[in-house]
Design a protein around this motif. Structure first.
Motif, PDB file in Angstrom:
ATOM      1  N   THR A  86      48.048 -11.958 -39.042  1.00 15.20           N
ATOM      2  CA  THR A  86      46.906 -11.080 -38.786  1.00 15.20           C
ATOM      3  C   THR A  86      46.177 -11.603 -37.556  1.00 15.20           C
ATOM      4  OG1 THR A  86      45.445 -12.354 -40.244  1.00 15.20           O
ATOM      5  CG2 THR A  86      46.617 -10.489 -41.218  1.00 15.20           C
ATOM      6  N   THR A  87      45.676 -10.689 -36.744  1.00 20.42           N
ATOM      7  CA  THR A  87      44.955 -11.036 -35.525  1.00 20.42           C
ATOM      8  C   THR A  87      43.712 -10.173 -35.408  1.00 20.42           C
ATOM      9  OG1 THR A  87      47.012 -11.626 -34.401  1.00 20.42           O
ATOM     10  CG2 THR A  87      45.101 -11.239 -33.016  1.00 20.42           C
ATOM     11  N   ARG A  88      42.610 -10.800 -35.039  1.00 18.95           N
ATOM     12  CA  ARG A  88      41.376 -10.078 -34.718  1.00 18.95           C
ATOM     13  C   ARG A  88      40.967 -10.448 -33.303  1.00 18.95           C
ATOM     14  NH1 ARG A  88      40.169 -11.059 -40.281  1.00 18.95           N
ATOM     15  NH2 ARG A  88      39.655  -9.148 -41.410  1.00 18.95           N
ATOM     16  N   GLU A  89      40.646  -9.438 -32.509  1.00 16.38           N
ATOM     17  CA  GLU A  89      40.291  -9.672 -31.118  1.00 16.38           C
ATOM     18  C   GLU A  89      39.015  -8.912 -30.768  1.00 16.38           C
ATOM     19  OE1 GLU A  89      44.224 -10.074 -28.569  1.00 16.38           O
ATOM     20  OE2 GLU A  89      44.242  -8.238 -29.767  1.00 16.38           O
ATOM     21  N   ASN A 107      43.769 -15.674 -35.054  1.00 13.74           N
ATOM     22  CA  ASN A 107      44.983 -15.211 -35.716  1.00 13.74           C
ATOM     23  C   ASN A 107      45.438 -16.234 -36.742  1.00 13.74           C
ATOM     24  OD1 ASN A 107      47.180 -17.004 -34.410  1.00 13.74           O
ATOM     25  ND2 ASN A 107      46.064 -16.198 -32.643  1.00 13.74           N
ATOM     26  N   SER A 162      39.348 -14.350 -30.024  1.00  8.45           N
ATOM     27  CA  SER A 162      40.396 -13.878 -30.937  1.00  8.45           C
ATOM     28  C   SER A 162      40.681 -14.944 -31.979  1.00  8.45           C
ATOM     29  CB  SER A 162      41.680 -13.529 -30.171  1.00  8.45           C
ATOM     30  OG  SER A 162      42.243 -14.686 -29.579  1.00  8.45           O
ATOM     31  N   HIS A 168      48.922 -17.050 -39.270  1.00  6.49           N
ATOM     32  CA  HIS A 168      50.291 -16.774 -39.693  1.00  6.49           C
ATOM     33  C   HIS A 168      50.604 -17.642 -40.914  1.00  6.49           C
ATOM     34  CE1 HIS A 168      52.011 -14.323 -36.374  1.00  6.49           C
ATOM     35  NE2 HIS A 168      50.981 -14.832 -35.730  1.00  6.49           N
ATOM     36  N   ARG A 199      46.544 -21.379 -38.140  1.00  4.19           N
ATOM     37  CA  ARG A 199      45.367 -20.643 -37.679  1.00  4.19           C
ATOM     38  C   ARG A 199      45.041 -21.042 -36.247  1.00  4.19           C
ATOM     39  NH1 ARG A 199      41.119 -21.359 -42.739  1.00  4.19           N
ATOM     40  NH2 ARG A 199      42.163 -19.950 -44.210  1.00  4.19           N
ATOM     41  N   ARG A 229      41.693  -5.324 -35.647  1.00  2.25           N
ATOM     42  CA  ARG A 229      42.607  -6.102 -36.486  1.00  2.25           C
ATOM     43  C   ARG A 229      44.040  -5.587 -36.335  1.00  2.25           C
ATOM     44  NH1 ARG A 229      42.183  -8.911 -41.660  1.00  2.25           N
ATOM     45  NH2 ARG A 229      44.095  -8.655 -42.882  1.00  2.25           N
TER      46      ARG A 229
END
Length: 658
Positions: free
Chosen positions: A232-235, A267, A265, A269, A282, A204
Motif C-alpha cells: 500500500t502507498t499513500r502520497e 508505503n 509518501s 509491503h 515500511r 492511496r
C-alpha cells in the motif's frame, strides 16, 4: 485543423513531427517524449494546457534540441503554444477519458484506467484565470513472471498459477490546481500557479503480487510454495510557482521563474510464504525542492542575438526505512541535500542569409551532502549549432549538446532494501553527476516534413544500475558511474499528404546502445516506429485513423536491458457534435500480433546469475479508449487583431502540415 480538435493535444497532433499518444495521453516530438510545453512562453500544469480551447490558439512554435534552461534540463524539444490576446470570455470544459477492457472476466477490472476532469478558464481585460480538478482511477490486473537462474544449477521460477492473473493494482487520487496571469501591459506579465495532489481522496494505491514458486536444482524440483507481496502507498504533494515575463521595445526579453515543491509518501509491503507472515517493510519519504531561474535575451543589431541566464536548484530529501518481523526490526534513515548553481550564455549570429551560427557555454556547480560528507562537482556544457540553408526547401543543421544527470534519492541511498526473498537493492552515496555528450547532423526537407538525423551520444560517467551475486546467495542491485556509454543511430520523420483530406506520418529511430563496465560489454540494436494514416474532413470535423505504435523498445543497463511503454495497432474515430461543444473520440486496439509485442521485459545477466522479468500485457488486445469533451463556451474578440510580419528568427519554429 481546429475543427476536429477537442483540446490542445488534438491540435498538436496535426503539427508535423508532433504526435499525440492517445493511449498514454502524452505528446511526442520526433518520437521523443521528454518535451516541455509552454503557454505564451510560461510553464503551466498539463491539465490546463491539454484542455485549452482550440479556438484560442493563435500559433504553435516548436524548438528542437533547445538551448538555455530547457536544454540544460535535458528536454528534446520545447513547444510554445501562443494564445490570441484579443479575447474576453469563459470556458468550462468537462472531460472523461476511459480505457475499457471488454475481454476481462472480472467486472472490477473492466475499466483499467479513467481520468475525469473539470477545467475553468476565465479571461477578462488584463486577467487570465484558470483552475482544474482531475480524478484519476486505476484498476488493472495482468500476469507477471520472474525466472532466476544461477550458474550453480539452481532455478527459481515465480509465475502465476495456471490460467490465473497474479498482479493486481488499484489506485484513486485527485489533483487540483489553479493559476492566474496578470498583464500589466502587453509586454509585462505576472503569473502565479499552485496545485495539490490529492485533496479529497487519500492518494492511496494498493498492489498485490501472488506467485507460485518452484525451486529447481539440477533439473529436480526441490521445493514449491506460494509467495505473495501486499503493498500500500499513500502520497501527497503540493507546489507553488511564480513567473515574470517582460519584453522590451528592442525585442529584448526577461523571464524570471520560481518553483517550490513538497511531497511526502509512505508505503508498506508485507511478504508471506504459504500464507505465513515473513516480514514487512515500511518506508517514509519527505522531499522539498526549490528552483529559481532568470533568463535574459537581447538583440545586438539584426544579425546577433545574445542569451544569458542563471539558475539555482536546491533539494532536501529524507527516507526512513523500517523492517518488521515478529517484533520491530532495524530502523534506518537517510538524508540527501543538494544545492546547484548554473550559469549559461549563448550567442546567435547570422553572417549571411544562408548561415546561422549559435554557440555557448554553461557551467554548473553541484554541492551534494550525504552521510556527513559534502562534495563539490563542476560540470561544463558547451553548445553549438551550425545551420546552412541549401535551398528554400532544404537545410542542414550540425548540433552539439551536453546533458547533466544527477543521482536520485533511491540511487544515492545506501540503505539495503529487500525486493523479495532473493533480491535486495541499495544505492551509492558516492555517485557523481553524469555528463552525456550529444552530436547530430539533421537534414530538413520542406520545413521538417521530411528529415533524417544521424546522432551519437556518449559518456564516461553514465549513472547505471549494476549488481553482484553475494556469498549469501542474494543478488544485490546497486548503482555506479559507468566507464563507457555509447548510444548512436539514425532517426527521421516522413509526412506524405494524399490530397487535402488524407495524410500519412511516420517517425522512426533505429539505434545501437552499448555499455562497458568491469571488463564486460553489453550491447544491442533496437528501434522505435510510429506510423499513422489519417483522414480529416474539414467540412464536418470527422477524423479517422489507422495507428501503429512500436514503442516497447529496449533501454540499456550495465547488466542487460529494460522495456516499458506499449506496442499496438489501433483504429481511431473522432468527431465534434452540437456546434463543436461535444467531441467524442474512440480508439480500438486491434487484436493483432504482427509487428507488435505485448510483453514488457527486464533482463539481467551478471557473474553467476541471470534474471528475466516478463509483464504479460495481452489485455491491450481489443481494448477501447473512449474520450468525451463537452465545452461550455462564451467569449468574443475585443478588438480586431493587427496583422504583423515577423522577422526570421535564428531558431525558426516549425509550421503545421495544414
Amino acid at each position: 485543423m481546429k475543427i476536429s480538435a477537442a483540446n490542445a493535444w488534438d491540435v498538436l497532433d496535426h503539427v508535423q513531427g508532433v504526435s499525440y499518444d492517445r493511449y498514454n495521453n502524452s505528446i511526442k516530438v520526433d518520437g521523443r517524449t521528454n518535451v516541455k510545453i509552454l503557454v505564451n512562453g510560461l510553464e503551466k500544469n498539463m491539465q490546463y494546457i491539454q484542455n485549452l480551447n482550440p479556438d484560442r490558439i493563435k500559433k504553435i512554435e516548436i524548438i528542437r534540441d533547445p538551448g538555455g534552461r530547457y536544454g540544460l534540463e535535458g528536454y528534446a524539444a520545447v513547444i510554445n503554444i501562443i494564445l490570441k490576446q484579443n479575447y474576453t470570455g469563459t470556458d468550462l470544459n468537462l472531460m472523461n477519458m476511459s480505457v475499457a477492457d471488454p475481454d476481462t472476466d472480472n467486472p472490477g477490472y473492466a475499466f483499467p484506467m479513467s481520468m475525469t476532469g473539470l477545467n475553468l478558464n476565465y479571461t477578462y481585460n488584463k486577467i487570465n484565470f484558470y483552475a482544474d480538478a482531475t480524478l484519476f482511477a486505476n484498476h488493472f490486473a495482468f500476469p507477471v513472471q520472474y525466472i532466476k537462474i544461477f550458474d550453480s544449477g539452481k532455478q527459481i521460477i515465480q509465475s502465476p498459477a495456471a490460467g490465473a492473473t497474479n498482479f493486481f493494482y488499484n489506485g484513486l487520487r485527485d489533483k487540483l490546481s489553479a493559476g492566474v496571469d496578470y498583464y500589466l501591459d502587453p509586454q509585462h506579465v505576472l503569473s502565479a500557479e499552485a496545485g495539490m495532489d490529492p485533496l479529497f481522496t487519500q492518494g492511496r494505491n494498493e498492489q498485490k503480487n501472488v506467485y507460485d514458486v518452484q525451486v529447481i536444482e539440477n533439473d529436480t524440483l526441490r521445493d514449491r510454495y506460494t509467495y505473495d507481496d501486499l503493498g500500500t502507498t499513500r502520497e501527497q504533494s503540493a507546489y507553488q510557482s511564480l513567473f515574470y515575463s517582460a519584453t522590451g521595445s528592442d525585442q529584448s526579453k526577461w523571464l524570471l521563474t520560481f518553483h517550490h515543491r513538497f511531497s511526502a509518501s509512505g508505503n508498506e509491503h508485507s511478504f508471506r510464504k504459504n500464507n505465513r507472515f515473513l516480514y514487512a517493510l515500511r518506508q517514509q519519504n519527505r522531499n522539498h525542492s526549490w528552483r529559481f531561474d532568470a533568463d535574459y535575451t537581447f538583440p545586438l543589431g539584426k544579425r546577433l542575438m545574445l542569451q544569458a541566464g542563471y539558475g539555482f536548484n536546491a533539494r532536501h530529501e529524507r527516507q526512513r526505512t523500517e523492517y518488521l518481523y515478529s517484533a520491530p526490526g532495524p530502523v534506518s534513515e537517510f538524508t540527501y541535500k543538494e544545492r546547484r548553481h548554473k550559469l549559461f550564455a549563448y550567442a546567435t549570429y547570422r553572417p549571411a542569409a544562408k548561415w546561422t551560427l549559435k554557440a555557448g557555454l554553461a557551467g554548473e556547480i553541484s554541492m551534494p551532502r550525504a552521510l556527513g560528507m559534502r562534495t563539490v562537482y563542476r560540470i561544463y556544457q558547451p553548445y553549438l549549432d551550425v545551420k546552412y540553408r541549401i535551398s528554400p526547401m532544404v537545410d542542414v543543421v550540425l548540433k552539439y549538446r551536453s546533458e547533466s544527470i544527477y543521482p536520485s534519492l533511491s540511487q544515492a541511498n545506501p540503505q539495503e532494501i529487500s525486493m523479495d526473498p532473493y533480491t535486495v537493492t541499495k544505492g551509492n552515496p558516492r555517485l557523481r553527476p553524469a555528463l552525456i555528450h550529444k552530436i547530430s547532423l539533421r537534414t530538413n526537407v520542406m520545413g521538417g516534413a521530411v528529415f533524417l538525423e544521424p546522432y551519437w551520444h556518449f559518456s564516461t560517467d553514465y549513472i547505471g544500475q549494476t549488481g553482484r551475486l553475494r556469498s549469501d546467495s542474494l543478488f544485490e542491485y546497486t548503482y555506479d558511474n559507468l566507464g563507457r556509454y555509447r548510444h548512436y543511430g539514425i532517426r527521421g520523420n516522413l509526412v506524405v499528404p494524399f490530397g487535402k483530406t488524407l495524410f500519412w506520418q511516420t517517425n522512426f529511430d533505429f539505434y545501437r546502445s552499448a555499455i562497458a563496465h568491469n571488463g564486460r560489454t553489453n550491447a544491442f540494436n533496437d528501434y522505435s516506429l510510429n506510423s499513422n494514416l489519417m483522414y480529416v474532413n474539414k467540412a464536418n470535423g470527422l477524423t479517422l485513423g489507422l495507428l501503429y505504435q512500436r514503442s516497447l523498445n529496449k533501454h540499456i543497463t550495465a547488466l542487460g536491458y529494460s522495456q516499458w511503454n506499449n506496442d499496438f495497432t489501433a483504429l481511431l474515430f473522432q468527431k465534434p457534435f452540437f456546434r463543436k461543444r461535444l467531441n467524442i473520440m474512440l480508439m480500438y486496439v486491434l487484436p493483432l500480433e504482427a509487428g507488435v509485442s505485448f510483453e514488457q521485459k527486464t533482463y539481467v545477466r551478471a557473474n553467476g546469475y541471470e534474471n528475466l522479468n516478463v509483464n504479460d500485457l495481452h489485455l491491450l488486445k481489443n481494448m477501447v479508449v473512449f474520450r468525451l469533451n463537452y465545452r461550455f463556451h462564451k467569449g468574443k474578440s475585443t478588438r480586431k487583431a493587427k496583422k504583423k510580419v515577423e522577422e526570421n528568427k535564428p531558431e525558426k519554429p516549425s509550421k503545421g502540415l495544414f
